[in-house]
Structures are given as C-alpha cells and as structure tokens.
Design an enzyme around this catalytic site. Structure first.
Site, PDB file in Angstrom:
ATOM      1  N   ASP A 137       6.531  23.538  43.934  1.00 43.03           N
ATOM      2  CA  ASP A 137       6.721  22.554  43.076  1.00 43.03           C
ATOM      3  C   ASP A 137       8.004  21.081  42.450  1.00 43.03           C
ATOM      4  OD1 ASP A 137       5.093  23.659  41.671  1.00 43.03           O
ATOM      5  OD2 ASP A 137       6.937  24.874  39.890  1.00 43.03           O
ATOM      6  N   GLU A 143       4.583  29.466  46.040  1.00 42.03           N
ATOM      7  CA  GLU A 143       4.515  27.835  45.721  1.00 42.03           C
ATOM      8  C   GLU A 143       5.472  27.192  45.980  1.00 42.03           C
ATOM      9  OE1 GLU A 143       2.375  27.271  41.374  1.00 42.03           O
ATOM     10  OE2 GLU A 143       3.872  25.496  41.142  1.00 42.03           O
ATOM     11  N   GLU A 147       8.018  18.853  39.376  1.00 42.90           N
ATOM     12  CA  GLU A 147       7.230  18.686  38.698  1.00 42.90           C
ATOM     13  C   GLU A 147       8.383  16.722  37.667  1.00 42.90           C
ATOM     14  OE1 GLU A 147       5.620  22.934  38.014  1.00 42.90           O
ATOM     15  OE2 GLU A 147       8.019  22.767  37.023  1.00 42.90           O
TER      16      GLU A 147
END
Length: 183
Positions: free
Chosen positions: A11, A9, A13
């Site tokens: 990210d 993953e 954020e």
C-alpha cells in the site's frame, strides 16, 4: 487480494493534510498487515505528478517516490518473518477513514485522483510454475536489485531519519514481527 484477511498487499496511502501530507505504507503477507510505516512528505503531492513505485522480488520490496527509496522490506523468511508471495493486482480508490484523516467534508467533493504514465512491469503468474517470476530474465530480479546500492542506502537512511513519523517496529506490536528484531 482474495477476500479473506489472509492476503498479500502493498500500500501507498495518502492521509490528508493535517499539518502536512502523510504517506502511509503497509505490507500484508498472508495476513492482515499491520506493517505500517508513515512518512511526512517533503512536497505537496497535489501540486505536481510524482512517480510512486514498488520494486518487488524474492529478496526485497522497495517503495520509491520518484527515485528516492523510502521503505525497504527484506525477505527474511528464514527467521520466521512473512513475505508477500501471492499474485497481486492494482487497486486504486478514494475512501473515508476518519480515524486517520479526521472528518471528510463531502460537500467539497467530488474527489479525484489523477494518474499519468501508469505502467506495470510484472510477470504472469502460473500455478503450475510459481517460481517462474523469480527468473533472472526479468529486470527486477537482476542481482543489482537484491539490495540497495551504497548511494541508494545513504539516500534511504537520510530520508527515513528525516521523514518517518510511525514505524510498526517501534510500536507495541513489534514483537509479532521477527524482522523487527534485526538491526
């Protein structure tokens, strides 16, 4: 993501506005991540659209905001570091993680994220030919994308020096990550 804690993953954020906007990045590589780097943003991300991009190839992952490289993770599996290699998909959400952003005032909702000019340049992964996506026919695999050029490196170092507020390589868990031992 495949439902287990052992997945890949990448990210971006956004962690609210307590004293300014913080952007958290994280990399999962057949594990539960914890390769977080957090940055104070030099702009208000709610006032205009910006480009948030990943360049991911077998040599490096670069996180960009507009044209600014803000994070680089080199593929150093040769020293025992993990590096994402599984097929991925795009997921966007708004969620409540009060330990990061404080309590959410749900009465001020609904909360929206707006996207424009959304684009994915990728390779269709094939179980029968997993290295197909490393072909030089794809622009992201061109030799010029194996590392930052000198100008990008200067911009990256300047940005990192001015804006990084947390780096997993400077945390108590850094010994769990072989890449943190590199200069």
């Amino acid at each position: 993501m495949n439902g287990s804690n052992k997945h890949d993953e990448l990210d971006f954020e956004f962690l609210g506005k307590k004293g300014g906007y913080i952007l958290s990045t994280n990399v999962f590589a057949q594990d539960s991540g914890n390769r977080e780097q957090q940055f104070s943003l030099w702009f208000d991300p709610t006032s205009a659209f910006h480009d948030y991009k990943f360049l991911w190839n077998q040599h490096q992952i670069v996180f960009y905001i507009d044209t600014v490289p803000i994070r680089v993770l080199k593929n150093v599996k040769g020293i025992g570091a993990r590096y994402p290699s599984q097929p991925m998909y795009v997921h966007a959400s708004v969620w409540n993680k009060t330990q990061w952003v404080g309590p959410v005032d749900w009465k001020r909702g609904p909360f929206y994220a707006n996207y424009r000019s959304f684009e994915i340049n990728g390779c269709d992964y094939s179980e029968s030919d997993p290295r197909k996506c490393e072909s030089l026919k794809y622009s992201w695999n061109a030799k010029k994308n194996w590392q930052l050029d000198p100008q990008q490196q200067r911009v990256y170092q300047t940005y990192k020096k001015r804006h990084i507020v947390f780096d997993y390589c400077n945390s108590n868990s850094s010994s769990n990550f072989p890449e943190c031992k590199l200069p």
